[in-house]
Design an enzyme around this catalytic site. Structure first.
Site, PDB file in Angstrom:
ATOM      1  N   HIS A  50     -25.548  -3.162  -3.516  1.00  0.00           N
ATOM      2  CA  HIS A  50     -26.378  -2.685  -2.195  1.00  0.00           C
ATOM      3  C   HIS A  50     -27.546  -1.724  -3.722  1.00  0.00           C
ATOM      4  O   HIS A  50     -26.399  -1.235  -4.210  1.00  0.00           O
ATOM      5  CB  HIS A  50     -24.552  -0.761  -2.152  1.00  0.00           C
ATOM      6  CG  HIS A  50     -24.112  -1.167  -1.368  1.00  0.00           C
ATOM      7  ND1 HIS A  50     -24.281  -0.559   0.036  1.00  0.00           N
ATOM      8  CD2 HIS A  50     -23.076  -1.931  -1.405  1.00  0.00           C
ATOM      9  CE1 HIS A  50     -23.432  -0.881   0.781  1.00  0.00           C
ATOM     10  NE2 HIS A  50     -22.261  -1.186   0.062  1.00  0.00           N
ATOM     11  N   CYS A  59     -25.865  -5.488   2.698  1.00  0.00           N
ATOM     12  CA  CYS A  59     -24.094  -5.462   2.541  1.00  0.00           C
ATOM     13  C   CYS A  59     -23.506  -5.261   4.578  1.00  0.00           C
ATOM     14  O   CYS A  59     -23.740  -6.289   4.614  1.00  0.00           O
ATOM     15  CB  CYS A  59     -23.217  -3.411   2.474  1.00  0.00           C
ATOM     16  SG  CYS A  59     -21.161  -3.967   2.175  1.00  0.00           S
ATOM     17  N   GLU A  94     -30.159  -0.449  -3.511  1.00  0.00           N
ATOM     18  CA  GLU A  94     -29.871   0.833  -3.096  1.00  0.00           C
ATOM     19  C   GLU A  94     -29.781   1.791  -4.550  1.00  0.00           C
ATOM     20  O   GLU A  94     -30.246   3.105  -3.972  1.00  0.00           O
ATOM     21  CB  GLU A  94     -30.255   1.154  -1.556  1.00  0.00           C
ATOM     22  CG  GLU A  94     -29.006   1.831  -1.160  1.00  0.00           C
ATOM     23  CD  GLU A  94     -27.747   1.432  -0.954  1.00  0.00           C
ATOM     24  OE1 GLU A  94     -28.215   0.261  -1.296  1.00  0.00           O
ATOM     25  OE2 GLU A  94     -26.693   1.030  -0.417  1.00  0.00           O
TER      26      GLU A  94
END
Ligand SMILES: [Mn+2]
Length: 243
Positions: free
Chosen positions: A215, A111, A217
């Protein structure tokens, strides 16, 4: 026994109240690293000198999400929609990119991370997609962070394609800035349907240096392709943790 690689994650600024101020990293980064046999640690931003003393303990580095990048670092005036910028964080992360390249440390830029990576290498940013890109799709999703919201098309000749295994994937999207002009040492490897640059890689394929605008994660625990990105990053980082 083989030592697990230590993955340093850059922190964002948080201020709960006057007695609770510091750096913050979303749990999902820690969880995704730990789930793939890495040891997550948070890197605060103090100044580049302290960072350079801290970085040698890291086998891999994640540039995490967060604040906007100060446009002075890519020679532009601030757009009216520019969000919060933090000089110390910018300076520290610009130093981290240089350090990672010089020392061949695997780097995953997420990001804001892909943005500072591009700026560190001489590229520029779109400071506010909704007001600067005609007919852009929604890049600041209103649904939960872990849910996918738009398509991304990945170049077949990229490392990212080898890792995620498909040309067209669904990603989450929580950004209002993006890469404008890509740095000469990076190549574009994924874009959304409105032409926004969603992933880049370092031109030298021997280095593991991947930036993604979404993102992963927050999708990794429920999405194998996204988890593969962490698995591969941590596997390559572990090669540096043997000595
Ligand atoms: Mn997006």
């Amino acid at each position: 026994m083989k030592k697990k690689p230590i993955i340093g994650i850059t922190g964002a600024y948080i201020n709960h109240n006057k007695n609770m101020e510091g750096v913050y990293v979303h749990h999902d980064y820690h969880r995704s690293i730990a789930a793939n046999d890495g040891i997550p640690i948070i890197l605060p931003f103090i100044n580049p000198d302290v960072s350079l003393e801290t970085l040698p303990i890291c086998d891999g580095i994640i540039l995490s999400g967060g604040e906007d990048v100060d446009p002075k670092f890519f020679n532009q005036e601030p757009h009216p929609q520019l969000g919060q910028v933090i000089l110390e964080r910018d300076l520290v992360e610009l130093t981290i990119v240089e350090y990672a390249i010089m020392n061949k440390i695997p780097l995953l830029a997420i990001c804001r991370g892909i943005q500072i990576l591009n700026v560190a290498l001489g590229g520029t940013l779109i400071q506010d997609i909704p007001s600067q890109v005609k007919d852009s799709i929604q890049h600041t999703q209103k649904i939960e962070r872990y849910r996918d919201s738009h398509w991304v098309t990945i170049s077949k000749d990229s490392k990212l394609f080898q890792i995620v295994g498909s040309e067209r994937i669904r990603v989450n999207s929580l950004h209002h800035q993006s890469i404008e002009t890509v740095a000469t040492d990076l190549r574009i490897v994924a874009q959304s349907s409105d032409g926004i640059i969603e992933a880049v890689e370092y031109i030298n394929p021997a280095a593991f240096m991947i930036g993604v605008q979404w993102h992963p994660e927050s999708m990794a625990s429920s999405n194998q392709s996204m988890n593969n990105l962490f698995a591969e990053f941590i596997k390559i980082s572990s090669k540096g943790s043997d000595s």
